[in-house]
Enzyme design. Structure first.
Site, PDB file in Angstrom:
ATOM      1  CD  GLN A  78      -7.409  -4.756   3.611  1.00 55.25           C
ATOM      2  OE1 GLN A  78      -8.390  -5.483   3.807  1.00 55.25           O
ATOM      3  NE2 GLN A  78      -7.541  -3.478   3.296  1.00 55.25           N
TER       4      GLN A  78
ATOM      5  CG  HIS B 169      -1.990   0.938   1.292  1.00 52.21           C
ATOM      6  ND1 HIS B 169      -1.800   2.273   1.604  1.00 52.21           N
ATOM      7  CD2 HIS B 169      -3.333   0.784   1.101  1.00 52.21           C
ATOM      8  CE1 HIS B 169      -2.976   2.895   1.591  1.00 52.21           C
ATOM      9  NE2 HIS B 169      -3.912   2.019   1.288  1.00 52.21           N
TER      10      HIS B 169
ATOM     11  CE  LYS C  76      -8.263  -0.735   5.116  1.00 53.93           C
ATOM     12  NZ  LYS C  76      -7.837   0.645   5.348  1.00 53.93           N
TER      13      LYS C  76
ATOM     14  CG  ASP D  11      -0.280  -2.634   5.806  1.00 57.21           C
ATOM     15  OD1 ASP D  11      -1.217  -2.705   6.630  1.00 57.21           O
ATOM     16  OD2 ASP D  11      -0.402  -2.114   4.681  1.00 57.21           O
TER      17      ASP D  11
ATOM     18  CB  CYS E 268      -3.667   3.156  -1.690  1.00 50.68           C
ATOM     19  SG  CYS E 268      -4.793   4.503  -1.315  1.00 50.68           S
TER      20      CYS E 268
END
Length: 450
Positions: A239, A159, A262, A236, A405
């Protein structure tokens, strides 16, 4: 199907059967009798009032969870209660409201720590979002530890929020950015990553789950390989944390970031996990109130983590709301969410694959490799923006067009943009069927126009 949900929130479907939600442009939530199967999606969606509305006469199908998730009633109620009942600044007052707000704020930190199995709640730093968390590491650790000739290793599937801060570090220090490409299955090439690691590598920046490809990286292996050459690892997890159990101690990464919005929590807050030893070695990211011990005319001394990195009045209500979201997710159980979403992901992929001229990016689901519940795709020469706009206007289906992104990844795939359908545990197979029908209808319409 997974075992019955075991928790109860007032006015919630969890543990209490089905309850009609508060209506927004009212569309009645389905009753138990009306449902074809009591899947996790059917059992939880009643807790999300925003899902029970119509868009231009069509029932909303919300498939944009990769961008942000919806919020259950328990989170909305928690935010309302904070602002109505005990809104006050934290850590600074001795009156009752301040004490209650401080307790709730720090309790939210403990909930986050427990949720990701951090060794100590002091290892959790609240930030404005995951983007700020990555910038914190880049500026506080990166600028102090990376120098000319060093290397920062990333994948082409990262991202932008995980790329730009390290571009800044590279530009300021003279370090080199190196990128891992994709395999023919369209996943980051782990063997190439392993081969690029050297004693020059100081930081490895990787996603846990790709927001475009739906693939998952073997973080524990990457950490093991990186440690052999003395490199640090930042993950990261935006997700992954909302969709599956994540144990930071098992993963072993130096840093991990995620976003509240999220994971069914409020916008405006995220968190950084780092070991207490690592955080204690880092300089402050921002200066101001709360992050100091003493301030003198020409210098200051700094508080221990996490306060060192939380300058100024924090997002108090948002942190407390995140704590409520974690309560909600924990009561369902992340194992149960993950198992249901694996099933949903396969159903989405196979259903989308049945549509003529659809090109899905990323690996196909298999017995050993499971996709996240999202698909990025294109349809022939039709622009994804046209698909997303019409499928919303004519069918009330919310998906996202664009580069998500991830421009470097899209260029690697040879495209400028894609359409993305991304699901969460409150979505259902019936909604996937509606989406596929709407997509076919939209394709037919646009093909006729051309």
């Amino acid at each position: 199907m997974a075992a019955a949900l075991r928790c109860f929130f007032p006015g919630s479907a969890i543990g209490s059967g089905f309850v009609r939600p508060s209506s927004i442009r009212a569309v009645a939530a389905p009753s138990r009798e009306a449902e074809p199967a009591a899947s996790l999606g059917h059992r939880t969606r009643v807790d999300f009032p925003i899902l029970h509305q119509e868009i231009d006469g069509a029932k909303l199908v919300y498939f944009d969870n990769g961008a942000t998730s919806q919020k259950p009633n328990s989170v909305l109620k928690t935010l309302d209660e904070y602002y109505r009942s005990y809104n006050s600044n934290v850590h600074r007052g001795i009156h009752a409201l301040s004490a209650k707000a401080t307790d709730a704020y720090e309790d939210a930190r403990r909930k986050v720590a427990n949720f990701v199995n951090a060794a100590d709640s002091r290892e959790i730093v609240f930030t404005r979002n995951a983007t700020e968390a990555i910038n914190l590491v880049a500026y506080s650790w990166g600028l102090s530890n990376i120098k000319q000739g060093d290397e920062i290793l990333l994948t082409v599937a990262e991202h932008h929020s995980a790329i730009l801060p390290w571009q800044f570090v590279s530009q300021k220090t003279g370090a080199t950015l190196k990128y891992v490409g994709l395999t023919k299955e369209e996943v980051p090439d782990i063997e190439q990553l392993k081969g690029l690691l050297s004693n020059k590598t100081k930081m490895v920046v990787v996603h846990h789950v790709s927001n475009v490809l739906g693939s998952m990286l073997p973080i524990e292996d990457i950490v093991t390989w990186s440690k052999r050459v003395g490199a640090r690892v930042l993950v990261d997890a935006c997700q992954s944390v909302p969709h599956m159990p994540v144990d930071v101690q098992e993963l072993g990464a130096d840093f991990l970031v995620a976003s509240s919005h999220k994971m069914c929590g409020p916008t405006g807050i995220g968190f950084l996990h780092g070991t207490f030893e690592m955080l204690s070695s880092m300089e402050p990211f921002l200066g101001g109130g709360e992050m100091i011990v003493d301030v003198f005319n020409d210098k200051s001394t700094y508080a221990e983590p996490p306060s060192r990195f939380e300058a100024g009045t924090p997002a108090i209500g948002e942190a407390i709301g995140l704590g409520a979201a974690i309560d909600y997710l924990s009561c369902i159980g992340m194992d149960q969410i993950h198992q249901y979403e694996k099933e949903l992901a396969t159903y989405l992929y196979e259903s989308l694959q049945s549509v003529p001229n659809v090109r899905i990016y990323g690996p196909a689901p298999s017995q050993t490799d499971h996709r996240a519940p999202l698909c990025s795709f294109n349809v022939g020469n039709i622009h994804p923006r046209d698909i997303a706009e019409l499928i919303d206007l004519q069918h009330g289906v919310a998906i996202r067009p664009g580069h998500h992104c991830a421009q470097i990844l899209h260029r690697t795939l040879g495209i400028d943009a894609s359409a993305r359908a991304s699901l969460h545990f409150y979505n259902t197979k019936e909604e996937v069927d509606v989406f596929i029908h709407a997509l076919r209808d939209t394709i037919d319409f646009l093909t006729c126009q051309h």
